[in-house]
Design a protein around this motif. Sequence first.
Motif, PDB file in Angstrom:
ATOM      1  N   TRP A   1       4.028   4.806   6.595  1.00  0.00           N
ATOM      2  CA  TRP A   1       4.362   6.132   7.119  1.00  0.00           C
ATOM      3  C   TRP A   1       3.512   6.434   8.353  1.00  0.00           C
TER       4      TRP A   1
ATOM      5  N   ARG B   1       0.821  -1.213   0.000  1.00  0.00           N
ATOM      6  CA  ARG B   1       0.000   0.000   0.000  1.00  0.00           C
ATOM      7  C   ARG B   1       0.852   1.260   0.000  1.00  0.00           C
ATOM      8  N   SER B   2       2.145   1.090   0.327  1.00  0.00           N
ATOM      9  CA  SER B   2       3.058   2.229   0.370  1.00  0.00           C
ATOM     10  C   SER B   2       3.981   2.270  -0.840  1.00  0.00           C
TER      11      SER B   2
ATOM     12  N   ASN C   1      -0.740   2.827   5.835  1.00  0.00           N
ATOM     13  CA  ASN C   1       0.545   2.693   5.152  1.00  0.00           C
ATOM     14  C   ASN C   1       1.662   2.720   6.186  1.00  0.00           C
TER      15      ASN C   1
ATOM     16  N   SER D   1      -3.589   2.326  10.935  1.00  0.00           N
ATOM     17  CA  SER D   1      -2.608   2.651   9.890  1.00  0.00           C
ATOM     18  C   SER D   1      -3.014   2.069   8.538  1.00  0.00           C
TER      19      SER D   1
END
Length: 432
Positions: free
Chosen positions: A121, A56-57, A119, A117
């Motif tokens: 980050w 997803r990141s 991702n 969350s």
Amino acid sequence: MNTVTDRRALARQRTPLNRSQIAGFWGAWAGWTLDGMDSFIYALVLTPALTELLPRSGFAATPSNVGLAGSILFALFLVGWGLSFIWGPLADRFGRTKVLAATIFTFAIFTGLAATSTNVWQLGIYRFIAGVGIGGEWALAGTYVAEAWPEDRRKMGAGYLQTGYYAGFFLAATLNYTIGVHFGWRAMFLTGAVPVVVAILILLRVKEPEKWQKADAKTVRAKPLREIMGPAYRRRTWVACILLTIAIIGLWAGAVYEPSAVIQLATRAGMSKGDSMRTASLATGLLSIGTILGCLALPPMAERIGRKMTLAVYFAGMAVSIAASFGWAFYQPNGLAPFIAWLFVLGFFGGNFALFSLWLPEQFETRVRATAFAFCTSFGRFVGAGVNFLLGAAVLHMQTLGVPVALTALAFVLGLFVIPFAPETKGETLPQ
């Protein structure tokens, strides 16, 4: 026979604890337990969480990327721990219990938020702020028990307190075995929000230690950070920083990678994904039991042979057990059983952290004690963050987990040469 009778009589003569001291200890112990649970949740869910979040990141969820991202996020977490030195001066100024509750509240809320969350980050930010809270809890809980408990009980109290952290490891392993396996990594992070209740109980039920109240007027005018760097404390401050740095590098290098190592060994042995995760949970439980026993064995040993010699024994044990588990057992054809057996030994000597809860308060006066405790632990976490990042890079470069972690045993060998420069406080009372 007379000796046994004398010991029993001495035990009966110990100063009784009042209600506030008992409530305060259990509040600190519960916070420390949930602190340990929170810290180890990340190690247990590292692989499944990053496997989901890396794509997803914009990154492939390969074993190497999971290892590197896991190390970077853990390094960021340790930086948050390092910034927790801010809690020390606050506790010296405003009191132990109020600031202790604030640290628990901080790490609980942001651990719970990690479950949302989407991702890596976001996960990194939440873990960073949770680290700021978790890092302050150890220093303030240790300071509180040292000051609140009577002199004839506080040393063993330090050992009892430290068991909470590793009881948290055991609790995290139990939750992973039940909740984590069935409901996933997000549910594991949600359980970390529970400590908010502990923070409220601490605020409502626990009084400030008398030692802090008596020193309060001096604390207001003092500049504790400048004082621990002054001529009176400079040497012991930096020696304590180095020793804590070594303890943090070695223990966390082993503990954070322990579940991943067990999962790899279990998979290699032909176990399914679910069975591998359960085996990692059981291994973590064994590691925790060993550490709790190490914490309980440490205070009597420190009273008998001294603080410095006790730390030397525990550091030597850590060097041998890390090298044997990650450097030898991990590479055996049927290495799962010997690796788990060595984890128990590693856990026992990992109880060396209990010595710092006992020893650090003895080295500093009340007006600067929380600041000194927080600064020394925070320094070690900053360095530990850098070492953990290098460790992740080494795992990626060498394409193996065992050797890079095994090399952290060298830190404990270095520690054996630093210990003689520390002050020996055996037989001394807590300075006012």
